[in-house]
Design an enzyme around this catalytic site. Structure first.
Site, PDB file in Angstrom:
ATOM      1  CG  ASN A  83     -14.954  -7.534 -16.474  1.00 37.93           C
ATOM      2  OD1 ASN A  83     -15.575  -6.583 -16.247  1.00 37.93           O
ATOM      3  ND2 ASN A  83     -13.505  -6.689 -17.070  1.00 37.93           N
ATOM      4  CB  ILE A  91     -10.845  -7.583  -8.900  1.00 33.45           C
ATOM      5  CG1 ILE A  91     -11.709  -8.237  -8.165  1.00 33.45           C
ATOM      6  CG2 ILE A  91     -11.578  -6.148 -10.061  1.00 33.45           C
ATOM      7  CD1 ILE A  91     -11.767  -8.011  -6.815  1.00 33.45           C
ATOM      8  CB  CYS A  92      -9.629  -8.318 -14.771  1.00 31.79           C
ATOM      9  SG  CYS A  92      -8.642  -7.247 -16.228  1.00 31.79           S
ATOM     10  CG  LEU A  93     -10.603  -1.953 -11.628  1.00 33.98           C
ATOM     11  CD1 LEU A  93     -11.572  -1.528 -12.309  1.00 33.98           C
ATOM     12  CD2 LEU A  93     -11.539  -1.829  -9.790  1.00 33.98           C
TER      13      LEU A  93
END
Length: 200
Positions: A83, A91-93
């Site tokens: 992620n 960041i993939c959040l």
């Protein structure tokens, strides 16, 4: 920067400094500039993960519209995680995107990022190569993540086999970071990693 954002971020900055939870989890935050628009965060790799023993630096940019929009956060320290981009640190959040709520704080962002290191979401990846390795070859993923933690975040040394392969390609004149990326993305196969390095 809007006054509401400055007041809010000052309060949250102090909250992180005083929080027992953040100090127990080895989470820190520092000012980069005096007007609170840019901060530097640091999180420790969580126990029982490939990131354990590593210290990860974060760039945190506070938008004018804070707290109604999330801070822009990226990893400065290179990391091998589904992620988080192994190239840019993006960041993939969800809470840094569409699931952000004005009630969230700097402390919740930092704790959530640390939790992400312990619980990757490979079906919603930021880095497809890493996510693919995570799903197809979990042991290789762990070893690769440990090696990146050692090289970039100061964690204890991990696989001597991987270190040997890095040294072998570096001895051929390739730059170390490029070698690590090539080997990591080519399943630690020296031949295909060499081809990739020669094609760049």
């Amino acid at each position: 920067m809007a006054n509401i954002a400055v007041q809010r971020i000052k309060r949250e900055f102090k909250e992180v400094l005083k929080s027992e939870e953040t100090s127990k989890n080895q989470i820190k935050v520092d000012l980069v500039d005096e007007n609170f628009t840019e901060l530097k965060g640091e999180i420790a790799g969580p126990p029982d993960t490939p990131y354990e023993g590593g210290r990860y630096q974060l760039e945190i940019k506070i938008p004018e519209t804070y707290p109604f929009n999330p801070p822009k956060v990226r990893f400065i320290t290179k990391i091998w995680h589904p992620n988080i981009s192994s190239v840019t640190g993006a960041i993939c959040l969800d809470i840094l995107k569409d699931q952000w709520a004005a009630a969230m704080t700097l402390r919740t962002v930092l704790l959530s990022l640390q939790a992400l290191l312990a619980a990757a979401e490979p079906d919603d990846p930021q880095d497809a190569v890493v996510a693919n390795q995570y799903k197809q070859n979990p042991d290789m993923f762990k070893q690769t993540a440990k090696l990146w933690s050692h090289v970039y975040a100061g964690a204890p040394v991990s696989s001597l086999e991987y270190t040997f392969k890095i040294d072998k390609l570096c001895a051929m004149g390739f730059e170390k970071n490029a070698v690590i990326v090539a080997l990591s993305s080519k399943s630690w196969d020296v031949e295909t990693a060499t081809e990739l390095l020669l094609s760049n």
